[in-house]
Design a protein around this motif. Structure first.
Motif, PDB file in Angstrom:
ATOM      1  N   LEU C 188       0.825  -1.204   0.000  1.00  0.00           N
ATOM      2  CA  LEU C 188       0.000   0.000   0.000  1.00  0.00           C
ATOM      3  C   LEU C 188       0.861   1.257   0.000  1.00  0.00           C
ATOM      4  CD1 LEU C 188      -3.010  -0.060  -0.092  1.00  0.00           C
ATOM      5  CD2 LEU C 188      -3.094   0.354   2.344  1.00  0.00           C
ATOM      6  N   PHE C 189       1.902   1.229   0.811  1.00  0.00           N
ATOM      7  CA  PHE C 189       2.765   2.402   0.951  1.00  0.00           C
ATOM      8  C   PHE C 189       3.341   2.813  -0.400  1.00  0.00           C
ATOM      9  CE2 PHE C 189       7.079   4.052   1.850  1.00  0.00           C
ATOM     10  CZ  PHE C 189       6.706   5.190   2.521  1.00  0.00           C
ATOM     11  N   GLU C 190       3.966   1.862  -1.088  1.00  0.00           N
ATOM     12  CA  GLU C 190       4.581   2.184  -2.370  1.00  0.00           C
ATOM     13  C   GLU C 190       3.517   2.496  -3.424  1.00  0.00           C
ATOM     14  OE1 GLU C 190       7.774   2.464  -2.818  1.00  0.00           O
ATOM     15  OE2 GLU C 190       8.642   1.486  -1.072  1.00  0.00           O
ATOM     16  N   SER C 191       2.385   1.781  -3.341  1.00  0.00           N
ATOM     17  CA  SER C 191       1.338   2.017  -4.338  1.00  0.00           C
ATOM     18  C   SER C 191       0.790   3.434  -4.214  1.00  0.00           C
ATOM     19  CB  SER C 191       0.202   1.019  -4.165  1.00  0.00           C
ATOM     20  OG  SER C 191       0.683  -0.270  -4.307  1.00  0.00           O
ATOM     21  N   LEU C 192       0.643   3.906  -2.972  1.00  0.00           N
ATOM     22  CA  LEU C 192       0.117   5.263  -2.794  1.00  0.00           C
ATOM     23  C   LEU C 192       1.060   6.284  -3.401  1.00  0.00           C
ATOM     24  CD1 LEU C 192      -1.465   5.157   0.763  1.00  0.00           C
ATOM     25  CD2 LEU C 192      -2.575   5.186  -1.470  1.00  0.00           C
ATOM     26  N   LEU C 193       2.378   6.046  -3.215  1.00  0.00           N
ATOM     27  CA  LEU C 193       3.347   6.941  -3.857  1.00  0.00           C
ATOM     28  C   LEU C 193       3.153   6.920  -5.368  1.00  0.00           C
ATOM     29  CD1 LEU C 193       6.696   6.254  -1.950  1.00  0.00           C
ATOM     30  CD2 LEU C 193       5.190   8.227  -1.801  1.00  0.00           C
ATOM     31  N   PHE C 194       2.905   5.708  -5.896  1.00  0.00           N
ATOM     32  CA  PHE C 194       2.728   5.569  -7.338  1.00  0.00           C
ATOM     33  C   PHE C 194       1.488   6.327  -7.798  1.00  0.00           C
ATOM     34  CE2 PHE C 194       0.718   3.112 -10.811  1.00  0.00           C
ATOM     35  CZ  PHE C 194       1.646   3.353 -11.801  1.00  0.00           C
ATOM     36  N   PHE C 195       0.409   6.175  -7.023  1.00  0.00           N
ATOM     37  CA  PHE C 195      -0.844   6.796  -7.459  1.00  0.00           C
ATOM     38  C   PHE C 195      -0.810   8.317  -7.302  1.00  0.00           C
ATOM     39  CE2 PHE C 195      -2.663   2.469  -6.598  1.00  0.00           C
ATOM     40  CZ  PHE C 195      -2.739   2.155  -7.935  1.00  0.00           C
ATOM     41  N   GLN C 196       0.175   8.832  -6.561  1.00  0.00           N
ATOM     42  CA  GLN C 196       0.342  10.282  -6.555  1.00  0.00           C
ATOM     43  C   GLN C 196       0.868  10.763  -7.898  1.00  0.00           C
ATOM     44  OE1 GLN C 196       2.853  11.141  -3.276  1.00  0.00           O
ATOM     45  NE2 GLN C 196       1.210  10.842  -1.784  1.00  0.00           N
ATOM     46  N   LYS C 197       1.643   9.868  -8.564  1.00  0.00           N
ATOM     47  CA  LYS C 197       2.233  10.279  -9.844  1.00  0.00           C
ATOM     48  C   LYS C 197       1.355   9.881 -11.007  1.00  0.00           C
ATOM     49  CE  LYS C 197       6.745  10.178  -7.880  1.00  0.00           C
ATOM     50  NZ  LYS C 197       8.052   9.653  -7.731  1.00  0.00           N
ATOM     51  N   VAL C 198       0.722   8.718 -10.883  1.00  0.00           N
ATOM     52  CA  VAL C 198      -0.146   8.237 -11.961  1.00  0.00           C
ATOM     53  C   VAL C 198      -1.540   8.040 -11.372  1.00  0.00           C
ATOM     54  CG1 VAL C 198      -0.540   6.377 -13.595  1.00  0.00           C
ATOM     55  CG2 VAL C 198       1.792   7.067 -13.040  1.00  0.00           C
ATOM     56  N   PRO C 199      -2.546   8.687 -11.942  1.00  0.00           N
ATOM     57  CA  PRO C 199      -3.892   8.552 -11.367  1.00  0.00           C
ATOM     58  C   PRO C 199      -4.366   7.099 -11.406  1.00  0.00           C
ATOM     59  CG  PRO C 199      -3.809  10.292 -13.017  1.00  0.00           C
ATOM     60  CD  PRO C 199      -2.509   9.599 -13.080  1.00  0.00           C
ATOM     61  N   LEU C 200      -5.112   6.742 -10.399  1.00  0.00           N
ATOM     62  CA  LEU C 200      -5.592   5.367 -10.259  1.00  0.00           C
ATOM     63  C   LEU C 200      -6.385   4.932 -11.486  1.00  0.00           C
ATOM     64  CD1 LEU C 200      -6.064   2.867  -8.446  1.00  0.00           C
ATOM     65  CD2 LEU C 200      -8.063   4.018  -7.529  1.00  0.00           C
ATOM     66  N   THR C 201      -7.218   5.855 -12.017  1.00  0.00           N
ATOM     67  CA  THR C 201      -8.060   5.470 -13.159  1.00  0.00           C
ATOM     68  C   THR C 201      -7.199   5.199 -14.389  1.00  0.00           C
ATOM     69  OG1 THR C 201      -8.392   7.833 -13.429  1.00  0.00           O
ATOM     70  CG2 THR C 201     -10.197   6.583 -12.451  1.00  0.00           C
ATOM     71  N   ASP C 202      -6.121   5.988 -14.575  1.00  0.00           N
ATOM     72  CA  ASP C 202      -5.232   5.735 -15.707  1.00  0.00           C
ATOM     73  C   ASP C 202      -4.624   4.347 -15.601  1.00  0.00           C
ATOM     74  OD1 ASP C 202      -5.826   8.267 -16.285  1.00  0.00           O
ATOM     75  OD2 ASP C 202      -3.748   9.004 -16.418  1.00  0.00           O
ATOM     76  N   PHE C 203      -4.265   3.983 -14.358  1.00  0.00           N
ATOM     77  CA  PHE C 203      -3.630   2.693 -14.138  1.00  0.00           C
ATOM     78  C   PHE C 203      -4.615   1.555 -14.395  1.00  0.00           C
ATOM     79  CE2 PHE C 203      -2.724  -0.706 -11.013  1.00  0.00           C
ATOM     80  CZ  PHE C 203      -1.518  -1.137 -11.525  1.00  0.00           C
ATOM     81  N   LEU C 204      -5.810   1.676 -13.852  1.00  0.00           N
ATOM     82  CA  LEU C 204      -6.759   0.571 -13.936  1.00  0.00           C
ATOM     83  C   LEU C 204      -7.416   0.468 -15.306  1.00  0.00           C
ATOM     84  CD1 LEU C 204      -8.558   0.508 -10.480  1.00  0.00           C
ATOM     85  CD2 LEU C 204      -6.839  -1.039 -11.353  1.00  0.00           C
ATOM     86  N   PHE C 205      -7.590   1.600 -15.994  1.00  0.00           N
ATOM     87  CA  PHE C 205      -8.356   1.552 -17.242  1.00  0.00           C
ATOM     88  C   PHE C 205      -7.537   1.934 -18.471  1.00  0.00           C
ATOM     89  CE2 PHE C 205     -11.389   2.647 -13.803  1.00  0.00           C
ATOM     90  CZ  PHE C 205     -12.002   1.415 -13.755  1.00  0.00           C
ATOM     91  N   GLY C 206      -6.286   2.344 -18.289  1.00  0.00           N
ATOM     92  CA  GLY C 206      -5.469   2.742 -19.429  1.00  0.00           C
ATOM     93  C   GLY C 206      -5.152   1.548 -20.326  1.00  0.00           C
ATOM     94  N   LEU C 207      -5.060   1.814 -21.613  1.00  0.00           N
ATOM     95  CA  LEU C 207      -4.876   0.719 -22.566  1.00  0.00           C
ATOM     96  C   LEU C 207      -3.431   0.590 -23.031  1.00  0.00           C
ATOM     97  CD1 LEU C 207      -8.079   1.134 -24.752  1.00  0.00           C
ATOM     98  CD2 LEU C 207      -7.712  -0.296 -22.754  1.00  0.00           C
ATOM     99  N   ASN C 208      -2.566   1.439 -22.546  1.00  0.00           N
ATOM    100  CA  ASN C 208      -1.198   1.430 -23.052  1.00  0.00           C
ATOM    101  C   ASN C 208      -0.203   1.252 -21.910  1.00  0.00           C
ATOM    102  OD1 ASN C 208       0.965   1.598 -24.667  1.00  0.00           O
ATOM    103  ND2 ASN C 208       0.773   3.796 -25.100  1.00  0.00           N
ATOM    104  N   TRP C 209       0.634   0.222 -22.002  1.00  0.00           N
ATOM    105  CA  TRP C 209       1.610  -0.049 -20.941  1.00  0.00           C
ATOM    106  C   TRP C 209       2.997   0.012 -21.534  1.00  0.00           C
ATOM    107  CZ3 TRP C 209       1.634  -0.751 -15.737  1.00  0.00           C
ATOM    108  CH2 TRP C 209       2.764  -1.325 -15.178  1.00  0.00           C
ATOM    109  N   SER C 210       3.733   1.073 -21.185  1.00  0.00           N
ATOM    110  CA  SER C 210       5.148   1.102 -21.623  1.00  0.00           C
ATOM    111  C   SER C 210       5.973   1.859 -20.601  1.00  0.00           C
ATOM    112  CB  SER C 210       5.273   1.734 -23.003  1.00  0.00           C
ATOM    113  OG  SER C 210       4.616   2.970 -23.012  1.00  0.00           O
ATOM    114  N   PRO C 211       6.260   1.211 -19.483  1.00  0.00           N
ATOM    115  CA  PRO C 211       6.978   1.889 -18.390  1.00  0.00           C
ATOM    116  C   PRO C 211       8.423   2.199 -18.765  1.00  0.00           C
ATOM    117  CG  PRO C 211       6.782  -0.445 -17.934  1.00  0.00           C
ATOM    118  CD  PRO C 211       5.990  -0.190 -19.176  1.00  0.00           C
ATOM    119  N   GLN C 212       8.970   1.459 -19.731  1.00  0.00           N
ATOM    120  CA  GLN C 212      10.387   1.605 -20.063  1.00  0.00           C
ATOM    121  C   GLN C 212      10.732   3.016 -20.515  1.00  0.00           C
ATOM    122  OE1 GLN C 212       9.277  -1.296 -19.825  1.00  0.00           O
ATOM    123  NE2 GLN C 212      11.025  -2.379 -18.968  1.00  0.00           N
TER     124      GLN C 212
END
Lengths: 268, 433, 460
Positions: C188-212
């Protein structure tokens, strides 16, 4: 707190007619079920007291109160007092382990440990530190086996497993195991119900001999057995103590109708 | 009249039933065949898996070596004649070996030929000669006959894993092949037991890559796991079975244990990364942390097995002990635990076997690095057997496929031994009451 | 090493003190053993516990707090320009400092700042260890003296020792709870940091994954895109293929074993099936790459379909094989739990065996079987090694089983293996994926266990 040694060195009590164990208004509840209702009973030293009654009448429950084996049943609750040599065994600071060293128990089904005959009998003395040396311990084991009338039969195979003995021998082994701790009271919960008639006769004979040194309380479903081995008999019915008295009197001249009915075999 | 109708109806029904009967029996037969087929498919998968891995891997247990007569020339090894350790460790053993090969193939004495000869031998050959000289410098100046490992491509060629023909993907020229054949013909080129596989750590050279580092790493991890999960697991099981009365609290514990048993192991790796590495700053890649993580993975298995074993001890043993005045703890320690121990040990071994084969959580805590040294303590960076399989599987060289399969064989042997021990324990000490 | 020596010394002290305590109790007892409350050995344990436990607790507490205190001391002593670094860079520097201090080899130091800090760190650690040793040993001696003084015939040594053991038992049993809490908190701790940078909806519903792409700050799309739908779809695709393999084979073999097989056949075939469950998943992964994928490819070529070498099909088939024993053993239990009276009822009406199974046994066992399948799905979703080795790395949103897809677990591994930069959304996203994985598998398990328990209650 009374230590074991103090109570042991009190032989004077035997002469006077002071009860060894006294139950005062004992109630037992298993959850919502009221299993034992206001029992008052005095058990005399060096006597065999038989508890009889139809199954489910609370006689085993009462027996298990005397060494607090009921503590082990989840949801069981005991009220009232039971005293052993005038000391309440339900006292908060009484050590239940020491109580059970003073009040031994023999169970319905012979339950020797899956260890050698010797280790079975030696377990109690080792547990309570009753022997100072190996020779001491051996003496305790042999004496106990002798008193249980088993020594002659097993003396050549003390290191064989106790579970290999016949049912009657196993039960006598359990009695030897109980008396090796030199308890003051021995509780027996239908000790012969799993045995054949010949083995039963031997155990009954043994009980009679043990009376000399121990106070014995025996639960039995057989009225003949109660008549044969006990001096006093208590009759339980539906969680209540109906009648208690000399065995002879109970069996020849019961005061209560229920007792009469049970003795004459009208129910039960 | 009615009787006749009844009879007629009965015979019609019997006829109908009879007519359907054939179809029904056919369906019955088909159903049985499906069942047998399902089992056959599953088992043939097992067979194909094992056979293909053994077929790929058995050859890695041998390594091709060449018998060379080395001239341990002092002028090459130790021109100054000081015989000190530093000089001897960094001496030019490659030349010693090439000279020995040149002596065998005098026609190769040109630039290309020398390179070809050098490429024939493994770097391990130099290490072998160095080891010999360092152990006993007095051999310098003498002539020695030694079996030395060849390079991986030659090894693969000899084992038949590589095409001979240069135009079909083989990398050897005709004259190289001729030299190899000549050596083979006079018995100077043989496949011998691959001792490097069992004594060395990882290496970039397939012929020198060994499993020993991974085995030691796995062993240390397992030691930590066993030291923690056995006492903790038994204590938890004893508490839940022998002491705690059923309450909301024990329900919570039970639900947690059951859920942890089903949590994907990689999640434990994430926990290890966050808590053990980032929070408590324990050494990365170390078997210590690996063992901690595997403890969490195997703990539910052990707890569940120990509870089953404790439950199997009949209640009258407990009554007998308590009736003699044993305390609960004495009852457990003297009677219940010894009787439950075979079952607990069986469960523990099965839990350990699971831990040995587990690799996903170890990837998370960095036990996946390329580590040459064999770890000396549980704090040193290390890898583990299954992770070594993963690492080698990712290497492109043909020789590493063979070695990956060999590593799997070794891993499966360890697992087989552990499981066989567990089965033996169960059979030997199982008690029916 | 020093640490192990300290622990060994403490253990030896406790052992010695045990003998002293027991001896003293024996002397006190004299000849009459019953004058003591407990057996002499319990007095020994009593003193040994007083000697060992406080000291060990001190060591555990000290070692778990040490990193934090040392870190803040070293950071305080850093030059001001180093202190001004961003938290991420600072933690990188501290990592280096710790590694330098551990190796004692400063040749590879990145600069004088790091070297000086490492030197200080080493010194502080040595001091800290010395202080801890002195404190622990004096605590051990003090405890032993206190314990010895307390010995008297009236001392309830056994009860005290047993309470200590009981505390240990209770503490062990809470470990499961703490592990769960640890998992939830760290994810949860790290995920919350992540969701500060990337909105939760973008993560759950976004169609494009390219973290590299997030690695190169100067490029277009520097923030990377973290739409996890392709990962979920890939995980689902592979799991569905696995279930298509595992459920029919597992279920049919369970039925055959339970209803038809001769006991002798059963006693051989059942353990052999269990072997499939005992094979490490890394072996399955290798098998998929080595044998199954090339085999499928060559079949595809002969039929004229193009099959990727990292196809979802190959991965799913192998994963299905891994799950067969799981389904078969769970279904076997469930089928055996169906009471015979139901079967006899069907036989009595003239049903054949297969009719009885299909029309009576399976419907009766269905809840249990479904529970088992749910557990298997959860296992497939969380499986890591097979997919890491055999499935693809790049995310494609496709339902084509012959294409290459990637999964949640593959991405967690690729994001976290190798050098990591903390606080970058790339690394943090792995924890967010881990959280999703944990929540989904947990939900599946809770539902499955509930279904199975309901089923058991029906027939027990």
């Amino acid at each position: 707190m009374t230590t074991a040694s103090e109570s042991q060195s009190r032989p004077g009590d035997q002469g006077i007619n002071v009860a060894k164990v006294t139950a005062n208004d004992v109630n037992v509840y298993y959850g919502d079920k009221h299993a034992l209702k206001g029992v008052n009973l005095a058990i005399q030293a060096n006597e065999v007291t038989a508890l009889i009654g139809p199954s489910g009448c609370g006689k085993s429950t009462f027996l298990r109160c005397i060494n607090r084996m009921n503590d082990l049943i989840e949801g069981a609750r005991v009220t009232g007092t039971i005293t052993l040599d005038r000391q309440n065994i339900y006292d908060r600071d009484l050590d239940v382990v020491q109580l059970r060293a003073r009040v031994g128990m023999v169970f319905q089904k012979p339950n020797p440990f899956p260890k050698s005959i010797y280790d079975n009998v030696a377990y109690g003395p080792r547990l309570h530190g009753l022997a100072h040396s190996a020779a001491d311990l051996e003496e305790v084991v042999i004496t106990s086996l002798e008193r249980a009338g088993l020594y002659a039969e097993v003396k050549d195979r003390l290191d064989e497993p106790g579970t290999g003995l016949s049912g009657g021998q196993q039960q006598r082994l359990c009695i030897a195991r109980a008396i090796a701790v030199s308890p003051e009271v021995i509780l027996m919960d239908e000790p012969c119900s799993a045995l054949d008639p010949i083995a039963t006769a031997k155990v009954e004979e043994l009980i009679d001999e043990l009376r000399e040194n121990f106070t014995i309380v025996i639960v039995t479903h057989s009225m003949q057995q109660a008549a044969r081995v006990s001096q006093r008999t208590a009759f339980f019915h539906l969680g209540e103590l109906i009648e208690v008295g000399n065995t002879e009197q109970i069996f020849t001249n019961p005061q209560h109708k229920l007792t009469q009915g049970y003795i004459t075999g009208r129910f039960g | 009249m009615t009787e006749a109708v009844e009879q007629l109806r009965a015979s019609v029904i019997a006829g109908k039933v009879g007519a359907r009967l054939q179809r029904r029996y056919a369906a019955e037969k088909r159903f049985r065949v499906y069942g047998v087929a399902a089992i056959a498919i599953a088992l043939s998968f097992l067979a194909v898996l094992l056979v293909s891995i053994i077929a790929q891997g058995y050859s890695a247990f041998v390594q091709t070596e060449v018998r060379l007569t080395l001239d341990l020339d002092p002028a090459v090894i130790d021109p100054d004649g000081k015989r000190d350790h530093a000089t001897l460790s960094s001496a030019d053993y490659a030349t010693v070996i090439r000279n020995a090969l040149l002596a065998r193939f005098p026609d190769a004495d040109d630039r290309v030929g020398r390179r070809e000869l050098s490429h024939m031998m493994s770097q391990g050959a130099e290490l072998e000669v160095r080891k010999l000289v360092l152990a006993d410098p007095s051999v310098i100046g003498s002539r020695r006959e030694m079996w030395l490992p060849v390079a991986a491509p030659v090894d693969q060629l000899i084992k038949g894993n590589m095409e001979r023909a240069p135009d079909k993907g083989g990398q050897f020229k005709e004259r190289e092949l001729a030299r190899i054949d000549a050596l083979k013909a006079d018995g100077s080129l043989q496949t011998r037991f691959n001792r490097w596989l069992f004594t060395e750590g990882d290496s970039r050279q397939p012929e020198l890559a060994g499993l020993w580092g991974a085995v030691v790493g796995s062993f240390y991890s397992l030691l930590v796991t066993l030291a923690l999960s056995f006492p903790l697991g038994v204590a938890t099981a004893v508490y839940l079975e022998e002491f705690a009365s059923r309450s909301r609290w024990t329900d919570v514990i039970e639900v947690n244990i059951n859920n942890l048993a089903a949590v994907p192991s990689i999640v434990f790796g994430l926990l290890g990364l966050e808590i053990f590495l980032n929070l408590f700053e324990l050494p990365r890649s170390s078997p210590l942390v690996g063992g901690l993580v595997l403890t969490l993975v195997s703990l539910p298995t052990i707890i569940i097995a120990a509870r089953v074993a404790l439950k199997a001890v009949p209640p009258w043993i407990r009554e007998a002990a308590l009736g003699l005045g044993a305390s609960r703890l004495q009852m457990v320690a003297h009677h219940v635990l010894p009787l439950a121990m075979p079952g607990i040990l069986t469960g523990t071994i099965i839990g350990m076997a699971r831990a040995v084969g587990e690799s996903a959580p170890l990837l998370m805590i960095g036990m996946v690095a390329f580590i040459v040294d064999v770890p000396a303590t549980p704090m040193d960076p290390a890898t583990a057997l299954p992770v070594q399989v993963y690492l080698w599987a990712a290497s492109p060289e043909r020789a590493f496929i063979e070695r990956t399969s060999a590593a799997i064989i070794v891993l499966l042997c360890f697992l087989a031994v552990m499981n066989a021990t567990a089965i033996y324990l169960r059979k030997r000490f199982e008690r029916r009451w | 090493m020093q640490f192990l020596t300290l622990v060994a010394v403490l253990l030896l002290m406790s052992a010695a003190v045990y003998r002293m305590g027991r001896g003293r109790a024996q002397v006190l007892a004299g000849t009459e053993a019953r004058s003591l409350h407990s057996l002499p050995s319990y007095y020994g344990y009593y003193v040994a516990l007083w000697c060992g436990i406080p000291a060990l607790l001190l060591i555990v507490g000290w070692l778990s707090l040490e990193p934090f205190i040392l870190r803040s001391l070293v950071v305080d002593a850093l030059p001001t320009e180093a202190k001004a670094l961003s938290p991420a860079r600072l933690s990188l520097l501290m990592n280096e400092v710790r590694q330098l201090a551990a190796s004692g080899d400063f040749r590879f130091s990145s600069g004088p700042v790091a070297s000086a800090a490492a030197e200080q760190y080493r010194g502080l650690r040595a001091t800290s260890f010395g202080a801890m040793t002195v404190l622990a040993l004096s605590l051990a001696v003090g405890g032993a003296v206190y314990g010895m003084r307390a010995i008297s015939p009236k001392l309830r040594a056994r009860n005290r020792v047993e309470s200590a053991v009981k505390v240990f038992l209770v503490a062990s049993s809470t470990l499961a709870i703490f592990t769960t809490i640890g998992i939830v908190l760290s994810l949860l701790f790290e995920s919350l940091l992540f969701f500060q940078k990337v909105p939760l909806t973008d993560f759950l519903f976004g169609l494009n994954w390219s973290p590299q792409t997030a690695m190169r700050a100067d490029q277009v799309g520097a923030s990377g895109s973290f739409g996890a739908v392709p990962l979920f779809a890939g995980t689902l695709l592979i799991s569905v293929i696995a279930m298509f393999v595992a459920v029919p084979i597992g279920l049919l073999s369970a039925i055959y074993m339970a209803e038809y097989a001769h006991p002798k056949f059963r006693s051989i075939a059942k353990p052999l099936l269990e072997v499939l469950a005992g094979i490490p998943t890394v072996v399955y992964g290798f098998f998929a790459v080595l044998a199954v994928a090339p085999f499928l490819r060559s079949i595809g070529q002969s039929v004229g379909i193009s099959i990727a070498s990292e196809s979802a099909m190959a991965t799913g088939i192998v994963m299905g094989v891994m799950i067969i024993p799981f389904i078969s053993s769970l279904s076997d239990d469930v089928i055996c739990a169906v009471p015979d009276s139901l079967r006899h009822g069907a036989y009595g009406l003239g049903a054949t065996r297969s009719e009885t199974i299909k029309q009576v046994v399976i419907p009766a066992a269905l809840p249990g079987i479904i529970g088992g399948i749910l557990l298997a799905v959860s296992r497939a979703i969380g499986e890591t090694m097979i997919v890491v080795m055999a499935a693809g790395l790049s995310a494609h949103l496709t339902a084509n089983p012959f294409a290459s897809v990637t999964t949640v677990t593959v991405q967690i591994v690729t994001l976290l293996v190798g050098d990591q930069e903390f606080d970058s959304p790339k690394t943090l996203s792995a924890f967010a994926l881990g959280l999703v994985l944990f929540v989904v598998t947990l939900a599946l398990n809770v539902v499955a266990l509930h279904v199975v328990r309901k089923y058991r209650e029906k027939y027990d």
